[in-house]
Design an enzyme around this catalytic site. Structure first.
Site, PDB file in Angstrom:
ATOM      1  N   VAL A  46      96.461 -26.458 -54.760  1.00 31.91           N
ATOM      2  CA  VAL A  46      97.861 -26.720 -54.425  1.00 31.91           C
ATOM      3  C   VAL A  46      97.961 -27.246 -52.987  1.00 31.91           C
ATOM      4  O   VAL A  46      98.746 -28.152 -52.698  1.00 31.91           O
ATOM      5  CB  VAL A  46      98.724 -25.443 -54.597  1.00 31.91           C
ATOM      6  N   CYS A  47      97.138 -26.715 -52.103  1.00 32.47           N
ATOM      7  CA  CYS A  47      97.207 -27.065 -50.674  1.00 32.47           C
ATOM      8  C   CYS A  47      97.147 -28.572 -50.405  1.00 32.47           C
ATOM      9  O   CYS A  47      97.985 -29.097 -49.675  1.00 32.47           O
ATOM     10  CB  CYS A  47      96.120 -26.342 -49.887  1.00 32.47           C
TER      11      CYS A  47
END
Length: 187
Positions: A46-47
């Site tokens: 997700v980062c």
């Protein structure tokens, strides 16, 4: 305890930016608007989507006089390696701050102590070094840079227009409210 209107606590760190390692401290958050954007770890899932979204909107933040500081508990060497190998992260121009000791993450109360990683925390800091916006989400929930831009614009508007507030979904140029006895019960 709420962090709103509290001053950023002192810190010193090394960041990767524009192909160099640079020093960053709490003093850099004064005199301008800043976003401190915590994320759990480099080389994850997700980062990079969040950081790329910020990179894609970085010019808009800069137009508002806002500097972005992404922060994770990785080292500045790890940030460089990620920047050099990921097409998404390679777009980043803002400082990627290293917090391997967890000091900054603890200062902002986003460190997950038992794993040594930061929660997804977003903090908007005013030019006086005071926190005006706090958003913390669970690890699997990515954030949206355009919504963050809207919130920054609202915070800047309220700061420069005492006595006015921005209602829900406020967009730049839209009407604001001036709280008064006359408005009680009429909204």
């Amino acid at each position: 305890m709420s962090q709103i209107n509290t001053e950023v606590k002192p810190f010193k760190a090394t960041a990767f930016q524009a192909g160099k390692f640079v020093d960053v401290s709490d003093a850099d958050l004064r005199g301008k608007w800043s976003v401190v954007f915590f994320y759990p770890a480099d080389f994850t899932f997700v980062c990079p989507t969040e950081l790329e979204d910020l990179a894609n909107n970085y010019a808009e933040f800069k137009k508002l006089g806002v500097e972005i500081y992404s922060v994770s508990t990785d080292t500045h060497f790890c940030h460089k390696a990620w920047h050099d190998t990921s097409p998404a992260i390679g777009k980043i121009e803002y400082p990627m701050v290293a917090d391997p000791t967890g000091t900054i993450s603890r200062n902002f109360d986003v460190l997950i102590e038992d794993v040594g990683l930061a929660d997804r925390g977003t903090f908007v800091i005013d030019p006086d070094g005071k926190i005006q916006i706090v958003e913390i989400t669970a690890g699997g929930i990515g954030r949206d840079a355009t919504e963050l831009l809207r919130k920054v614009k609202a915070a800047q508007y309220v700061a420069s227009h005492p006595g006015e507030v921005c209602p829900a979904k406020w967009q730049e140029g839209a009407e604001t409210l001036a709280p008064s006895l006359d408005l009680v019960g009429k909204i």
